[in-house]
Write a protein that holds these residues in place. Structure first.
Motif, PDB file in Angstrom:
ATOM      1  N   ILE A 312       2.737  -8.933   1.704  1.00 43.00           N
ATOM      2  CA  ILE A 312       3.346  -8.354   2.896  1.00 43.00           C
ATOM      3  C   ILE A 312       3.369  -6.832   2.810  1.00 43.00           C
ATOM      4  CG2 ILE A 312       5.442  -8.206   4.274  1.00 43.00           C
ATOM      5  CD1 ILE A 312       3.940 -10.862   4.513  1.00 43.00           C
ATOM      6  N   PHE A 313       3.762  -6.303   1.636  1.00 43.77           N
ATOM      7  CA  PHE A 313       3.777  -4.849   1.476  1.00 43.77           C
ATOM      8  C   PHE A 313       2.368  -4.285   1.598  1.00 43.77           C
ATOM      9  CE2 PHE A 313       3.115  -1.158  -1.292  1.00 43.77           C
ATOM     10  CZ  PHE A 313       3.979  -0.257  -0.702  1.00 43.77           C
ATOM     11  N   SER A 314       1.404  -4.962   0.969  1.00 45.74           N
ATOM     12  CA  SER A 314       0.004  -4.502   1.040  1.00 45.74           C
ATOM     13  C   SER A 314      -0.483  -4.493   2.482  1.00 45.74           C
ATOM     14  CB  SER A 314      -0.889  -5.409   0.187  1.00 45.74           C
ATOM     15  OG  SER A 314      -0.538  -5.322  -1.172  1.00 45.74           O
ATOM     16  N   LEU A 315      -0.076  -5.503   3.253  1.00 44.23           N
ATOM     17  CA  LEU A 315      -0.478  -5.578   4.653  1.00 44.23           C
ATOM     18  C   LEU A 315       0.101  -4.417   5.452  1.00 44.23           C
ATOM     19  CD1 LEU A 315      -1.795  -6.995   7.044  1.00 44.23           C
ATOM     20  CD2 LEU A 315       0.238  -8.454   7.222  1.00 44.23           C
ATOM     21  N   LYS A 316       1.384  -4.133   5.251  1.00 48.09           N
ATOM     22  CA  LYS A 316       2.017  -3.023   5.977  1.00 48.09           C
ATOM     23  C   LYS A 316       1.368  -1.694   5.602  1.00 48.09           C
ATOM     24  CE  LYS A 316       6.429  -0.629   6.675  1.00 48.09           C
ATOM     25  NZ  LYS A 316       5.931  -0.123   7.948  1.00 48.09           N
ATOM     26  N   ALA A 317       1.104  -1.513   4.303  1.00 44.06           N
ATOM     27  CA  ALA A 317       0.478  -0.270   3.855  1.00 44.06           C
ATOM     28  C   ALA A 317      -0.916  -0.114   4.449  1.00 44.06           C
ATOM     29  CB  ALA A 317       0.413  -0.243   2.327  1.00 44.06           C
ATOM     30  N   ALA A 318      -1.667  -1.208   4.493  1.00 46.01           N
ATOM     31  CA  ALA A 318      -3.020  -1.163   5.053  1.00 46.01           C
ATOM     32  C   ALA A 318      -2.982  -0.893   6.555  1.00 46.01           C
ATOM     33  CB  ALA A 318      -3.745  -2.477   4.771  1.00 46.01           C
ATOM     34  N   GLN A 319      -1.990  -1.454   7.244  1.00 43.73           N
ATOM     35  CA  GLN A 319      -1.852  -1.204   8.678  1.00 43.73           C
ATOM     36  C   GLN A 319      -1.514   0.256   8.947  1.00 43.73           C
ATOM     37  OE1 GLN A 319       1.064  -4.377   9.407  1.00 43.73           O
ATOM     38  NE2 GLN A 319      -0.386  -5.306  10.851  1.00 43.73           N
ATOM     39  N   ASP A 320      -0.550   0.785   8.192  1.00 45.94           N
ATOM     40  CA  ASP A 320      -0.147   2.173   8.381  1.00 45.94           C
ATOM     41  C   ASP A 320      -1.276   3.141   8.052  1.00 45.94           C
ATOM     42  OD1 ASP A 320       2.277   1.207   9.118  1.00 45.94           O
ATOM     43  OD2 ASP A 320       3.371   1.884   7.340  1.00 45.94           O
ATOM     44  N   ALA A 321      -2.139   2.749   7.103  1.00 46.91           N
ATOM     45  CA  ALA A 321      -3.250   3.606   6.708  1.00 46.91           C
ATOM     46  C   ALA A 321      -4.440   3.493   7.647  1.00 46.91           C
ATOM     47  CB  ALA A 321      -3.695   3.265   5.280  1.00 46.91           C
ATOM     48  N   GLY A 322      -4.378   2.533   8.590  1.00 43.82           N
ATOM     49  CA  GLY A 322      -5.445   2.379   9.564  1.00 43.82           C
ATOM     50  C   GLY A 322      -6.585   1.476   9.128  1.00 43.82           C
ATOM     51  N   PHE A 323      -6.419   0.778   8.002  1.00 43.45           N
ATOM     52  CA  PHE A 323      -7.481  -0.106   7.529  1.00 43.45           C
ATOM     53  C   PHE A 323      -7.392  -1.488   8.153  1.00 43.45           C
ATOM     54  CE2 PHE A 323      -7.629   3.156   4.342  1.00 43.45           C
ATOM     55  CZ  PHE A 323      -8.961   3.235   4.018  1.00 43.45           C
TER      56      PHE A 323
END
Length: 338
Positions: A312-323
Motif C-alpha cells: 500500500i505504501f509503495s502504491l501511494k509513493a508510486a502514485q505521488d511520483a507519477g509512475f
C-alpha cells in the motif's frame, strides 16, 4: 596343446564379469533415478549484486563449493543466475521470459503488476531496510526542503529507491517530475554513484546497501535518512505468474527453499556475511571488504513475511511520483504464496 585355466585368469574373468554387471546396474539405477525426479529442468533466477540480495549471493557461493543451497533441495533442477543493476530491467527480463523468478524491490513488481494487469506474483518476502539518503559528511543539507536546486543520484528511474526518494521530497512540498522540477534526480547505476559522489558531481545519493555503507566509508558521507526497516520492503522474491502456474510444484519448492535460507541467514550471521563478501569479491573481480558487509548488516531485517498490505505504501509513493496513475485492479492477487 592343452590350455590351462589358471587362478589369475579366473580372477581376471571374474573382474570383467562383475564390472559388466556393475555397469548395467549403474545405468539402470541412473535411468530410474532420473525417472523418479523427472527430466532435468532449468530454473533461471534474477538478482542484484547487493547485500540486500544476500540470499542469491550466499546460494551462489555455496554452489561453488559443491553444496548449493537450492541444488540440494531441488534435485533434477539446474539453477542459473542472472544479474541486474535495478528492478525495472529485472522485471523486463521476467516478462520477456528470460528469467523465471527474480529477487527485486517492491516498486518495480508493483508497477509491472498494475501495467500488465497481473503476470507477476510475489512468492515470498526476503529483506526489509538497508536503503536511505547519503550526503557528504560536511554538507549542510539536513531536511527535504534544503534539496531545492540540488542533484540526487538514484540507481534507476522508477526503481524502489528512486520512487522512495521522490516520495520523501514531494511530501515536503517540493516538485519532482520525471525530468526537472525543484530537484534533479539523476538515474545512475549503483557502481557509478560512488565516483560521482566523491567528485561532488551530485549533492546526495539515495541508494541501498552495500552502496550506502560504501558512500559512508569510502566517500566520506553520512546517512541523512534511513528507510525504516520495520515498515519498508526492500527485497521480495517474485515469479512470472505464467511460469508459476505451469510449474506449481517447482515454484512451491523453490519458495520453500528460499524461506529456509532466510532462517539459516538469521541463525548464522557471521558465515552469511563472509559468504556475501566472498561472492561480491568474485563477481566484482576485486576485494569486497568483509568490514563493509558487517557495517551494512545491522540495517537489514531478513524476513519471509509479506502480504498485499505491505504494498500500500509503495502504491501511494508510486502514485505521488507519477509512475502509477489509474489503478483499476486490487492487490489481492499480487502476493501469491505457492
Amino acid at each position: 596343446m592343452k590350455k590351462t585355466f589358471t587362478a589369475s585368469a579366473g580372477l581376471i574373468w571374474t573382474f570383467w564379469l562383475l564390472l559388466g554387471f556393475g555397469s548395467v546396474f549403474f545405468i539402470f539405477f541412473a535411468a530410474n533415478a532420473r525417472s523418479a525426479f523427472g527430466p532435468e529442468k532449468e530454473l533461471r533466477v534474477g538478482y542484484f549484486p547487493n547485500v540486500t540480495h544476500a540470499h542469491a549471493l550466499i546460494a551462489q557461493n555455496m554452489a561453488l563449493e559443491g553444496r548449493g543451497w537450492f541444488e540440494e533441495r531441488l534435485p533434477g533442477v539446474t539453477i542459473t543466475w542472472h544479474g541486474f543493476n535495478a528492478g525495472p530491467s529485472a522485471m523486463e527480463a521476467l516478462f520477456a521470459k528470460a528469467v523465471d523468478c527474480t529477487y527485486v524491490g517492491p516498486n518495480p513488481v508493483l508497477n509491472a503488476y498494475l501495467r500488465a494487469k497481473g503476470g507477476v506474483a510475489v512468492v515470498s518476502g526476503a529483506v526489509r531496510g538497508g536503503a536511505g539518503l547519503v550526503v557528504p559528511a560536511d554538507s549542510a543539507l539536513s531536511e527535504p526542503t534544503h534539496f531545492k536546486g540540488k542533484r540526487i543520484a538514484t540507481p534507476q528511474l522508477g526503481n524502489t529507491q528512486d520512487i522512495a526518494c521522490r516520495y520523501w521530497l514531494t511530501q515536503a512540498g517540493l516538485k519532482v517530475t520525471m525530468a526537472g522540477g525543484d530537484v534533479s534526480l539523476i538515474p545512475v547505476p549503483n557502481p557509478s554513484i560512488l565516483p560521482l559522489f566523491v567528485k561532488g558531481e551530485v549533492d546526495a545519493a539515495w541508494t541501498v546497501e552495500p552502496w550506502v555503507s560504501r558512500l559512508e566509508l569510502e566517500g566520506r558521507g553520512k546517512l541523512l535518512y534511513a528507510e525504516p526497516a520495520a515498515t519498508s520492503l526492500t527485497t521480495v522474491l517474485s515469479a512470472n505468474a505464467a511460469w508459476a502456474d505451469r510449474e506449481p510444484d517447482l515454484a512451491r519448492r523453490f519458495s520453500q527453499a528460499h524461506q529456509e535460507l532466510t532462517e539459516w541467514i538469521r541463525q548464522n550471521p557471521d558465515e552469511a556475511q563472509r559468504r556475501v563478501a566472498d561472492e561480491l569479491t568474485r563477481q566484482m573481480r576485486r576485494t569486497f571488504p568483509l568490514e563493509l558487509v558487517k557495517h551494512a548488516w545491522p540495517r537489514l531485517v531478513f524476513e519471509n513475511a509479506v502480504n498485499a498490505e505491505d504494498f500500500i505504501f509503495s502504491l501511494k509513493a508510486a502514485q505521488d511520483a507519477g509512475f502509477v496513475r489509474n489503478v483499476n485492479m486490487g492487490l489481492e492477487k499480487l502476493v501469491a504464496w505457492p
